[in-house]
Design an enzyme around this catalytic site. Structure first.
Site, PDB file in Angstrom:
ATOM      1  N   ASP A   1      39.808 -61.628 -37.746  1.00  0.00           N
ATOM      2  CA  ASP A   1      40.707 -60.525 -37.421  1.00  0.00           C
ATOM      3  C   ASP A   1      42.164 -60.954 -37.619  1.00  0.00           C
ATOM      4  O   ASP A   1      42.538 -62.072 -37.253  1.00  0.00           O
ATOM      5  CB  ASP A   1      40.466 -60.108 -35.963  1.00  0.00           C
ATOM      6  CG  ASP A   1      41.243 -58.888 -35.556  1.00  0.00           C
ATOM      7  OD1 ASP A   1      40.941 -57.798 -36.073  1.00  0.00           O
ATOM      8  OD2 ASP A   1      42.148 -59.029 -34.712  1.00  0.00           O
TER       9      ASP A   1
ATOM     10  N   GLU B   1      40.957 -60.527 -42.609  1.00  0.00           N
ATOM     11  CA  GLU B   1      41.653 -59.236 -42.642  1.00  0.00           C
ATOM     12  C   GLU B   1      43.147 -59.502 -42.799  1.00  0.00           C
ATOM     13  O   GLU B   1      43.761 -60.144 -41.950  1.00  0.00           O
ATOM     14  CB  GLU B   1      41.403 -58.453 -41.344  1.00  0.00           C
ATOM     15  CG  GLU B   1      42.214 -57.167 -41.262  1.00  0.00           C
ATOM     16  CD  GLU B   1      42.317 -56.610 -39.849  1.00  0.00           C
ATOM     17  OE1 GLU B   1      42.392 -55.386 -39.710  1.00  0.00           O
ATOM     18  OE2 GLU B   1      42.340 -57.407 -38.879  1.00  0.00           O
TER      19      GLU B   1
END
Length: 552
Positions: free
Chosen positions: A211, A280
């Protein structure tokens, strides 16, 4: 605990991730086994046959770790345990074992740029300026007038700094005030998060989705960010109503120091052959540059995804530009493509406000699965699920509540999965109500109905996934865009002696496409493809129609 062991008949493919198709599961919304209205790990395990039957290579599980759930699991308070709402470590082990028995790899989310403010590390760090973890988070003194140390903003609204009266200092948070950012300049912090990742590798997971992977480091100088140039302004990382977009984020993320830490992550993964990583990257101005840095070579991330196709226009020019820029700026990197996920409006709604959504869904499926890169599918996109229209009182996402009504948050793409058209809550849960409403129109797209129709979107996804797997050019081949009429995206994919031509009409009207000089094609039974032209004829593409064929 389970770990896949290569056999003499099935040697370990360390590059399985290159061109793999990964199915993202949002645990809260996939299947509720316990009956409390929230999805759980046992529920996921019960539905793994459905996922395996799609023909994907892996699943990605959004966070299921212990959490106060202020950001629904993206605020972790214990990286080594399962939150009771989702089950137990034993439930996870059984999920992993069943997934592996069905030929599915398992990738789990790692949210390490920040923790929950309930994490024991932060509870200790905030006590005073002398405790053993006093510098595990990003702390800073106020300006002489008491204001925050610089102009950095939180993506979730307001300043990225919150005052803590115990230390008489500000702490940094890129997201909620309850999500303090870790200080990765401290080697002990790096060691600690790598240790938590090793815990799951030892348990047998096949990799990590990282993330906000470009958010790990902030500048030690705490310089204020400059104003973004008007020509560089875009709303790909945050909604247009968010002032976060007004800054060029030079100092609070995408820092050069991050590269060295990524090599430590890769070194850890390399201790476990066949494990992978997908990052990401959220950086509106520099995302391709960052992706190239993070994925080139063999010592950093295996792959990364940007927001090029999670936002932007459904426009042939935009797609061609994005493909060409990726090839130019990151020729040695590897992109993970996605049109939908848990953070953005579902692509069928985002790009197609009305009209023939079935034809549109089939076109976008074929496009996504023929472009170069690995692929992430988001639960329900294979059914054509649309963005749910929710009332304000039904919202639970703090992001949407903050910026309502211009930005409605992420709840609309996170509503429960539907399984049976006539069952209570679509078969998701036996609870009186689910944590988010189940839209009535989603019931009309449930798998039990689509199974009965050979022309359904679900069958199209299965057939296209099978077709992709049968053609190495689509899995690992090169890509080259070609000139085409306005509204048409056309490219070739090549691996070895095989070259495929792909042409897609991204408009709502028919278009005739003249094949490039010297190129002849033949049909190869690609799902949903129009017939190949006879001789040197033209391609007749109907509205949202496509062609995939072999170049002669």
């Amino acid at each position: 605990m389970t770990e896949q062991k290569p056999t003499p008949e099935q040697p370990l493919d360390k590059d399985w991730w290159r061109g793999a198709v990964i199915y993202q599961i949002y645990p809260r919304s996939f299947q509720d086994h316990s009956g409390d209205g929230v999805g759980d790990l046992v529920g996921i395990t019960e539905r793994l046959d459905y996922v395996a039957d799609l023909g994907v290579d892996a699943i990605w599980l959004s966070p299921f770790f212990t959490s106060p759930m202020k950001d629904f699991g993206y605020d972790v308070s214990n990286y080594r345990d399962v939150d009771p709402i989702f089950g137990t470590l034993g439930d996870f082990d059984r999920l992993l074992e069943k997934a592996h028995s069905r030929g599915l790899k398992v990738i789990i989310d790692q949210v390490i740029s920040h923790t929950s403010d309930k994490h024991p590390w932060f509870a200790e760090s905030r006590q005073n300026r002398t405790n053993p973890r006093h510098d595990w988070y990003v702390w800073a003194d106020p300006n002489p007038d008491g204001t925050p140390p610089n102009n950095w903003l939180s993506i979730f609204g307001g300043s990225a700094w919150t005052w803590d009266s115990r230390r008489m200092q500000y702490y940094m948070h890129n997201f909620l005030t309850s999500q303090p950012d870790l200080n990765f300049h401290n080697p002990d912090v790096q060691d600690a998060v790598l240790g938590d990742m090793r815990f799951w590798l030892e348990r047998g997971v096949d990799g990590f989705r990282l993330d906000t992977v470009n958010f790990y480091f902030a500048s030690l100088g705490l310089e204020s960010n400059p104003v973004v140039k008007p020509e560089d302004f875009n709303a790909s990382t945050a909604p247009a109503v968010n002032p976060y977009n007004f800054q060029e984020h030079l100092y609070d993320k995408s820092r050069p120091e991050n590269l060295e830490f990524l090599t430590r992550i890769r070194a850890l993964l390399d201790e476990y052959p066949g494990r992978t990583s997908v990052g990401e990257i959220g950086d509106s101005q520099h995302q391709l540059e960052v992706m190239a840095q993070y994925t080139s070579g063999t010592d950093k991330l295996h792959m990364a995804y940007t927001f090029d196709y999670l936002g932007g226009a459904f426009d042939a020019g935009h797609f061609r530009k994005s493909i060409d820029l990726t090839e130019k700026d990151a020729p040695n990197g590897w992109i993970c493509l996605a049109f939908s996920n848990h953070d953005v409006v579902r692509h069928v709604s985002r790009w197609m406000s009305h009209g023939d959504r079935d034809a549109f869904g089939k076109l976008t499926a074929t496009m996504l699965l023929t472009m170069r890169g690995s692929v992430c599918l988001y639960q329900g996109e294979e059914l054509g699920l649309t963005e749910a229209e929710l009332a304000f009182e039904d919202l639970v996402d703090p992001y949407g509540i903050e910026f309502w009504p211009q930005f409605k948050g992420r709840d609309g793409c996170r509503t429960p999965m539907v399984w049976q058209s006539t069952a209570h809550l679509g078969g998701f849960s036996t609870a009186p109500r689910a944590w988010l409403p189940v839209p009535g129109d989603h019931l009309l797209k449930a798998p039990d109905l689509q199974e009965k129709r050979n022309d359904s979107l679900l069958h199209h996804y299965r057939a296209t996934l099978q077709f992709r797997r049968a053609h190495e050019a689509l899995v690992k081949g090169t890509i080259k865009t070609l000139d085409a009429p306005e509204g048409v995206l056309m490219f070739t994919r090549t691996a070895g002696a095989e070259t495929l031509l792909c042409a897609f009409n991204m408009t709502g009207g028919p278009i005739v496409v003249r094949l490039p000089d010297g190129i002849g094609v033949r049909g190869i039974d690609a799902p949903g493809s129009v017939a190949a032209p006879i001789g040197d004829g033209d391609l007749d593409l109907p509205a949202f129609g496509g062609f995939v064929g072999a170049v002669l």
